[in-house]
Design a protein around this motif. Structure first.
Motif, PDB file in Angstrom:
ATOM      1  N   GLY A  33     -11.827  21.598  43.621  1.00 20.11           N
ATOM      2  CA  GLY A  33     -11.690  20.169  43.848  1.00 20.11           C
ATOM      3  C   GLY A  33     -12.506  19.351  42.867  1.00 20.11           C
ATOM      4  O   GLY A  33     -12.064  18.288  42.406  1.00 20.11           O
ATOM      5  N   SER A  34     -13.697  19.834  42.526  1.00 17.28           N
ATOM      6  CA  SER A  34     -14.523  19.126  41.546  1.00 17.28           C
ATOM      7  C   SER A  34     -13.862  19.116  40.175  1.00 17.28           C
ATOM      8  O   SER A  34     -13.852  18.096  39.469  1.00 17.28           O
ATOM      9  N   VAL A  35     -13.289  20.273  39.808  1.00 19.32           N
ATOM     10  CA  VAL A  35     -12.626  20.362  38.507  1.00 19.32           C
ATOM     11  C   VAL A  35     -11.369  19.490  38.491  1.00 19.32           C
ATOM     12  O   VAL A  35     -11.081  18.817  37.500  1.00 19.32           O
ATOM     13  N   LEU A  36     -10.616  19.485  39.583  1.00 18.82           N
ATOM     14  CA  LEU A  36      -9.399  18.684  39.643  1.00 18.82           C
ATOM     15  C   LEU A  36      -9.714  17.187  39.577  1.00 18.82           C
ATOM     16  O   LEU A  36      -8.911  16.410  39.038  1.00 18.82           O
ATOM     17  N   ALA A  37     -10.852  16.785  40.109  1.00 17.62           N
ATOM     18  CA  ALA A  37     -11.243  15.383  40.017  1.00 17.62           C
ATOM     19  C   ALA A  37     -11.425  14.983  38.556  1.00 17.62           C
ATOM     20  O   ALA A  37     -11.023  13.887  38.140  1.00 17.62           O
ATOM     21  N   TYR A  38     -12.027  15.884  37.786  1.00 20.72           N
ATOM     22  CA  TYR A  38     -12.152  15.626  36.348  1.00 20.72           C
ATOM     23  C   TYR A  38     -10.771  15.506  35.704  1.00 20.72           C
ATOM     24  O   TYR A  38     -10.528  14.635  34.860  1.00 20.72           O
ATOM     25  N   ALA A  39      -9.850  16.399  36.092  1.00 16.07           N
ATOM     26  CA  ALA A  39      -8.512  16.407  35.494  1.00 16.07           C
ATOM     27  C   ALA A  39      -7.755  15.114  35.784  1.00 16.07           C
ATOM     28  O   ALA A  39      -7.118  14.537  34.903  1.00 16.07           O
ATOM     29  N   ILE A  40      -7.816  14.643  37.032  1.00 18.79           N
ATOM     30  CA  ILE A  40      -7.076  13.435  37.399  1.00 18.79           C
ATOM     31  C   ILE A  40      -7.715  12.200  36.777  1.00 18.79           C
ATOM     32  O   ILE A  40      -7.027  11.267  36.370  1.00 18.79           O
ATOM     33  N   LYS A  41      -9.026  12.215  36.694  1.00 24.33           N
ATOM     34  CA  LYS A  41      -9.733  11.065  36.132  1.00 24.33           C
ATOM     35  C   LYS A  41      -9.533  10.932  34.627  1.00 24.33           C
ATOM     36  O   LYS A  41      -9.206   9.850  34.123  1.00 24.33           O
ATOM     37  N   GLY A  42      -9.705  12.047  33.897  1.00 24.73           N
ATOM     38  CA  GLY A  42      -9.725  11.942  32.440  1.00 24.73           C
ATOM     39  C   GLY A  42      -8.708  12.754  31.684  1.00 24.73           C
ATOM     40  O   GLY A  42      -8.715  12.752  30.447  1.00 24.73           O
ATOM     41  N   GLY A  43      -7.839  13.486  32.378  1.00 22.65           N
ATOM     42  CA  GLY A  43      -6.838  14.264  31.658  1.00 22.65           C
ATOM     43  C   GLY A  43      -7.283  15.678  31.357  1.00 22.65           C
ATOM     44  O   GLY A  43      -8.307  16.162  31.869  1.00 22.65           O
ATOM     45  N   TRP A  44      -6.524  16.355  30.509  1.00 22.35           N
ATOM     46  CA  TRP A  44      -6.751  17.786  30.299  1.00 22.35           C
ATOM     47  C   TRP A  44      -8.055  18.067  29.564  1.00 22.35           C
ATOM     48  O   TRP A  44      -8.681  19.130  29.775  1.00 22.35           O
ATOM     49  N   ARG A  45      -8.543  17.172  28.723  1.00 25.58           N
ATOM     50  CA  ARG A  45      -9.808  17.410  28.017  1.00 25.58           C
ATOM     51  C   ARG A  45     -10.981  17.416  28.987  1.00 25.58           C
ATOM     52  O   ARG A  45     -11.889  18.256  28.880  1.00 25.58           O
ATOM     53  N   TRP A  46     -10.959  16.490  29.924  1.00 27.94           N
ATOM     54  CA  TRP A  46     -12.015  16.479  30.942  1.00 27.94           C
ATOM     55  C   TRP A  46     -11.924  17.725  31.813  1.00 27.94           C
ATOM     56  O   TRP A  46     -12.953  18.284  32.225  1.00 27.94           O
ATOM     57  N   ALA A  47     -10.707  18.150  32.105  1.00 21.66           N
ATOM     58  CA  ALA A  47     -10.532  19.358  32.916  1.00 21.66           C
ATOM     59  C   ALA A  47     -11.103  20.580  32.205  1.00 21.66           C
ATOM     60  O   ALA A  47     -11.769  21.427  32.825  1.00 21.66           O
ATOM     61  N   ALA A  48     -10.855  20.699  30.910  1.00 25.59           N
ATOM     62  CA  ALA A  48     -11.395  21.820  30.145  1.00 25.59           C
ATOM     63  C   ALA A  48     -12.924  21.779  30.116  1.00 25.59           C
ATOM     64  O   ALA A  48     -13.599  22.813  30.229  1.00 25.59           O
ATOM     65  N   PHE A  49     -13.465  20.554  29.998  1.00 23.14           N
ATOM     66  CA  PHE A  49     -14.919  20.404  29.987  1.00 23.14           C
ATOM     67  C   PHE A  49     -15.537  20.865  31.310  1.00 23.14           C
ATOM     68  O   PHE A  49     -16.576  21.544  31.326  1.00 23.14           O
ATOM     69  N   ALA A  50     -14.921  20.524  32.432  1.00 29.51           N
ATOM     70  CA  ALA A  50     -15.472  20.890  33.740  1.00 29.51           C
ATOM     71  C   ALA A  50     -15.245  22.360  34.051  1.00 29.51           C
ATOM     72  O   ALA A  50     -16.053  22.987  34.761  1.00 29.51           O
TER      73      ALA A  50
END
Length: 404
Positions: free
Chosen positions: A114-131
């Motif tokens: 859920g924490s990682v998905l929050a990054y994905a929805i907020k900032g897109g795939w780059r944020w998801a990769a970062f998290a």
């Protein structure tokens, strides 16, 4: 009746935030349930209990934070991910070696996703990769070795979060494109409506003033010349288009926003008799033939059809000559209404309509064909040199003028 503003919102992002909110609550309860069922596998259960208390309070207290992109700040995302990582690295301290080696779940279990998905929805795939990267590292540290199941779970979270982030980016771009398309459509319809009204009124008056002024001469000729200049300028403005309606979003999380203007509404449940709207057009040189029974159409459609007939008669008066006669024939078919406007004028030379449209003279293009297109009908113009012109207007009986 005054026109009213209509706001259309489009967002595929909001459902994702709502789903994430439910996911965090359910996975928090799931993690606590896993701990309760495997309590014997924890040598230091107190560590796990303290962590779950923090996780429980944090999850419920931060539900408003995961309801929109605006509320989900970078600081919240950082703390949320830190809590997930803390739970992963605390797992070896709370659970025994058998639990770790058998691939037992970490303390936060799938709540971490859920924490990682929050990054994905907020900032897109780059944020998801970062998290996803620190989560992968923490899982490998917790296990002590890159076991097959650990690597499998890490790759699954990584790929899934990046894919969701990419989908969110594509969805946002699609929303902007759709909003722009609707904006252009609304502006185009408004432009055509204004063009029809202007052609039916202002342009006709200016043209008449120009002609009469040239005949009278003197000061009237100068007035006619000025009217002609204004007619050309107004035609250029109408054919060139208007400024599109503005699009603005007060809250980016609510998706793209399109502002349009609704025209005055009609009582579409009360059909009107088309004959009553066409009867005023009858005159000494205009014959009107109608059925014996009422010809019922929805009020907006009947009004637009009558206006198209009026535009056709204006063209007869303007181009067919003072002595030309015109005939209006109304036919009530089972599925459609057909109105024919015919004159005995000289006809329209081949290619003249296309030339007129290029010059900004949009009487046929907008006042007639444009209206019928809005109704889902058709307008067919037949003209033979020396034999007059016939305009056939067909409108389905369930037609409704589409005011956007």
């Amino acid at each position: 009746m005054a026109r009213r503003e209509r706001v259309m919102r489009m967002s595929v992002e909001q459902p994702l935030w709502r789903a994430l909110t439910a996911y965090r609550v359910l996975t928090m309860l799931y993690a606590v349930g896993l701990f309760a069922t495997a309590y014997d596998e924890y040598d230091h259960a107190g560590i796990a209990i303290v962590y779950y208390c923090v996780l429980f309070v944090w999850t419920l207290a931060t539900l408003p934070r995961v309801q929109s992109a605006v509320a989900c700040t970078k600081r919240f995302l950082a703390v949320d991910l830190a809590i997930a990582l803390t739970g992963i690295v605390l797992t070896p301290l709370a659970a025994n070696d058998q639990h770790i080696q058998s691939g037992g779940p970490t303390l936060p279990s799938i709540w971490t996703a859920g924490s990682v998905l929050a990054y994905a929805i907020k900032g897109g795939w780059r944020w998801a990769a970062f998290a996803s990267t620190p989560v992968a590292a923490a899982n490998l540290i917790e296990r002590g070795a890159p076991a097959r199941d650990t690597v499998h779970n890490v790759i699954l979270v990584w790929v899934a979060s990046i894919a969701i982030g990419y989908v969110v980016e594509v969805a946002r771009a699609s929303e902007r494109t759709l909003a722009r398309a609707l904006e252009i459509e609304a502006a185009t319809r408004e432009r055509e409506r204004l063009a029809r009204d202007i052609h039916d009124g202002v342009l006709q008056v200016l043209a008449m003033v120009q002609r009469r002024g040239a005949v009278l001469g003197g000061e009237a000729a100068e007035l006619g010349r000025m009217a002609g200049e204004q007619e050309v300028a107004l035609r250029t403005l109408v054919s060139g288009g208007l400024v599109p309606v503005s699009r603005a979003s007060e809250n980016a999380a609510e998706g793209a926003v399109v502002r349009a203007v609704d025209e005055p509404s009609y009582d579409e449940d009360a059909p009107v008799d088309l004959r009553a709207l066409l009867a005023p057009y009858a005159a000494a040189k205009v014959s009107f033939a109608e059925p014996g029974a009422p010809v019922l159409l929805p009020a907006p459609a009947a009004k637009e059809l009558a206006a198209a007939v009026g535009a056709a008669l204006d063209n007869v008066h303007k181009h067919a000559g003072e002595h030309a006669r015109a005939w209006i024939l109304v036919e009530d078919e089972p599925d459609e209404v057909v109105v024919t406007v015919r004159d005995d004028g000289p006809g329209i030379p081949e290619g003249r309509l296309a030339q007129a449209e290029g010059e900004g003279r949009l009487g046929v293009a907008l006042s007639i064909r444009g209206r019928l297109r809005e109704l889902g009908g058709s307008a067919e113009l037949i003209s033979i040199a020396g034999q007059g012109t016939e305009v056939e207007l067909k409108v389905p009986k369930d037609a409704k003028a589409r005011h956007r």
